[in-house]
Scaffold this motif. Structure first.
Motif, PDB file in Angstrom:
ATOM      1  N   THR A  17      41.349 -27.227  50.274  1.00 59.16           N
ATOM      2  CA  THR A  17      41.331 -28.426  51.108  1.00 59.16           C
ATOM      3  C   THR A  17      42.052 -29.575  50.412  1.00 59.16           C
ATOM      4  O   THR A  17      42.175 -29.598  49.195  1.00 59.16           O
ATOM      5  CB  THR A  17      39.887 -28.871  51.435  1.00 59.16           C
ATOM      6  OG1 THR A  17      39.226 -29.215  50.214  1.00 59.16           O
ATOM      7  CG2 THR A  17      39.118 -27.791  52.157  1.00 59.16           C
ATOM      8  N   GLY A  19      41.341 -33.317  50.899  1.00 55.38           N
ATOM      9  CA  GLY A  19      40.568 -34.344  51.566  1.00 55.38           C
ATOM     10  C   GLY A  19      39.761 -35.162  50.589  1.00 55.38           C
ATOM     11  O   GLY A  19      40.020 -35.151  49.382  1.00 55.38           O
ATOM     12  N   ILE A  20      38.787 -35.836  51.115  1.00 51.83           N
ATOM     13  CA  ILE A  20      37.982 -36.760  50.317  1.00 51.83           C
ATOM     14  C   ILE A  20      37.339 -36.062  49.126  1.00 51.83           C
ATOM     15  O   ILE A  20      37.261 -36.622  48.036  1.00 51.83           O
ATOM     16  CB  ILE A  20      36.928 -37.487  51.193  1.00 51.83           C
ATOM     17  CG1 ILE A  20      36.282 -38.637  50.441  1.00 51.83           C
ATOM     18  CG2 ILE A  20      35.884 -36.535  51.730  1.00 51.83           C
ATOM     19  CD1 ILE A  20      37.189 -39.815  50.208  1.00 51.83           C
ATOM     20  N   GLU A  21      36.937 -34.797  49.303  1.00 48.15           N
ATOM     21  CA  GLU A  21      36.245 -34.082  48.220  1.00 48.15           C
ATOM     22  C   GLU A  21      37.179 -33.675  47.083  1.00 48.15           C
ATOM     23  O   GLU A  21      36.729 -33.431  45.972  1.00 48.15           O
ATOM     24  CB  GLU A  21      35.493 -32.856  48.762  1.00 48.15           C
ATOM     25  CG  GLU A  21      36.358 -31.782  49.371  1.00 48.15           C
ATOM     26  CD  GLU A  21      36.844 -32.067  50.792  1.00 48.15           C
ATOM     27  OE1 GLU A  21      37.765 -31.359  51.229  1.00 48.15           O
ATOM     28  OE2 GLU A  21      36.341 -32.981  51.456  1.00 48.15           O
ATOM     29  N   THR A  22      38.471 -33.617  47.337  1.00 49.50           N
ATOM     30  CA  THR A  22      39.432 -33.242  46.290  1.00 49.50           C
ATOM     31  C   THR A  22      40.405 -34.380  45.965  1.00 49.50           C
ATOM     32  O   THR A  22      41.349 -34.179  45.189  1.00 49.50           O
ATOM     33  CB  THR A  22      40.250 -32.008  46.718  1.00 49.50           C
ATOM     34  OG1 THR A  22      40.970 -32.310  47.926  1.00 49.50           O
ATOM     35  CG2 THR A  22      39.368 -30.792  46.918  1.00 49.50           C
ATOM     36  N   LYS A  24      40.407 -37.172  44.168  1.00 50.28           N
ATOM     37  CA  LYS A  24      40.604 -37.637  42.793  1.00 50.28           C
ATOM     38  C   LYS A  24      41.475 -36.665  41.993  1.00 50.28           C
ATOM     39  O   LYS A  24      42.419 -37.076  41.309  1.00 50.28           O
ATOM     40  CB  LYS A  24      39.261 -37.852  42.103  1.00 50.28           C
ATOM     41  CG  LYS A  24      39.394 -38.555  40.777  1.00 50.28           C
ATOM     42  CD  LYS A  24      38.028 -38.988  40.251  1.00 50.28           C
ATOM     43  CE  LYS A  24      38.204 -39.822  39.022  1.00 50.28           C
ATOM     44  NZ  LYS A  24      37.680 -41.152  39.145  1.00 50.28           N
ATOM     45  N   SER A  25      41.189 -35.377  42.088  1.00 48.30           N
ATOM     46  CA  SER A  25      41.985 -34.401  41.338  1.00 48.30           C
ATOM     47  C   SER A  25      43.403 -34.293  41.899  1.00 48.30           C
ATOM     48  O   SER A  25      44.367 -34.167  41.149  1.00 48.30           O
ATOM     49  CB  SER A  25      41.310 -33.029  41.319  1.00 48.30           C
ATOM     50  OG  SER A  25      41.206 -32.501  42.619  1.00 48.30           O
ATOM     51  N   ARG A  26      43.545 -34.373  43.228  1.00 49.28           N
ATOM     52  CA  ARG A  26      44.887 -34.329  43.834  1.00 49.28           C
ATOM     53  C   ARG A  26      45.699 -35.559  43.424  1.00 49.28           C
ATOM     54  O   ARG A  26      46.890 -35.451  43.135  1.00 49.28           O
ATOM     55  CB  ARG A  26      44.794 -34.263  45.355  1.00 49.28           C
ATOM     56  CG  ARG A  26      44.047 -33.081  45.907  1.00 49.28           C
ATOM     57  CD  ARG A  26      44.900 -31.863  46.003  1.00 49.28           C
ATOM     58  NE  ARG A  26      44.196 -30.836  46.779  1.00 49.28           N
ATOM     59  CZ  ARG A  26      44.426 -29.555  46.646  1.00 49.28           C
ATOM     60  NH1 ARG A  26      45.335 -29.137  45.800  1.00 49.28           N
ATOM     61  NH2 ARG A  26      43.762 -28.681  47.362  1.00 49.28           N
ATOM     62  N   ASP A  51      42.341 -33.927  55.527  1.00 52.44           N
ATOM     63  CA  ASP A  51      41.795 -35.048  56.283  1.00 52.44           C
ATOM     64  C   ASP A  51      42.670 -36.265  56.027  1.00 52.44           C
ATOM     65  O   ASP A  51      43.700 -36.186  55.363  1.00 52.44           O
ATOM     66  CB  ASP A  51      40.306 -35.288  55.973  1.00 52.44           C
ATOM     67  CG  ASP A  51      40.032 -35.774  54.567  1.00 52.44           C
ATOM     68  OD1 ASP A  51      40.964 -36.206  53.857  1.00 52.44           O
ATOM     69  OD2 ASP A  51      38.853 -35.740  54.149  1.00 52.44           O
ATOM     70  N   THR A  53      42.351 -38.716  54.143  1.00 54.20           N
ATOM     71  CA  THR A  53      42.506 -39.035  52.718  1.00 54.20           C
ATOM     72  C   THR A  53      43.654 -38.232  52.108  1.00 54.20           C
ATOM     73  O   THR A  53      44.456 -38.770  51.346  1.00 54.20           O
ATOM     74  CB  THR A  53      41.199 -38.762  51.949  1.00 54.20           C
ATOM     75  OG1 THR A  53      40.137 -39.486  52.577  1.00 54.20           O
ATOM     76  CG2 THR A  53      41.306 -39.172  50.501  1.00 54.20           C
TER      77      THR A  53
END
Length: 109
Positions: A17, A19-22, A24-26, A51, A53
């Motif tokens: 994915t 999105g918001i959950e990834t 920071k690392s992306r 998403d 983000t």
């Protein structure tokens, strides 16, 4: 003062994915690539979901690349589900998209 030689091209292969959950690392991955290379390509053809983000990260990376006089591309074509979501958000990613032919030209430039 020593100058660090930049890599010519870095290609980031995103999976899972974006999105918001990834985010920071992306973001860290994009910042690192933009510092290390003159041309950065993000291949999102294998992501399952994106998403707003994730889209914002791509647009911000393009803006940063432009400000640094570097090239930033998203490899096209996009997966149909991703393209549909982007369209539903009324966002135009066309300035970021690059076909295989465009990318080959960029590698040879």
């Amino acid at each position: 003062m020593s100058e660090k030689k930049l890599e010519e091209i870095i290609t980031l292969q995103w999976t899972g994915t974006a999105g918001i959950e990834t985010a920071k690392s992306r973001q860290k991955e994009l910042v690192k690539a933009l510092k290390a290379a003159n041309k950065v390509i993000v291949d999102i053809s294998n992501i399952d979901d994106i998403d707003i983000t994730g889209i914002q990260l791509l647009l911000a990376a393009k803006k940063e690349a432009d400000a640094s006089k570097k090239n930033f591309f998203v490899k096209s074509p996009l997966p149909a589900s991703i393209s549909s979501f982007i369209s539903s958000c009324s966002i135009n990613l066309d300035p970021l998209l690059a076909s295989e032919e465009d990318l080959k030209e960029a590698e040879n430039a």
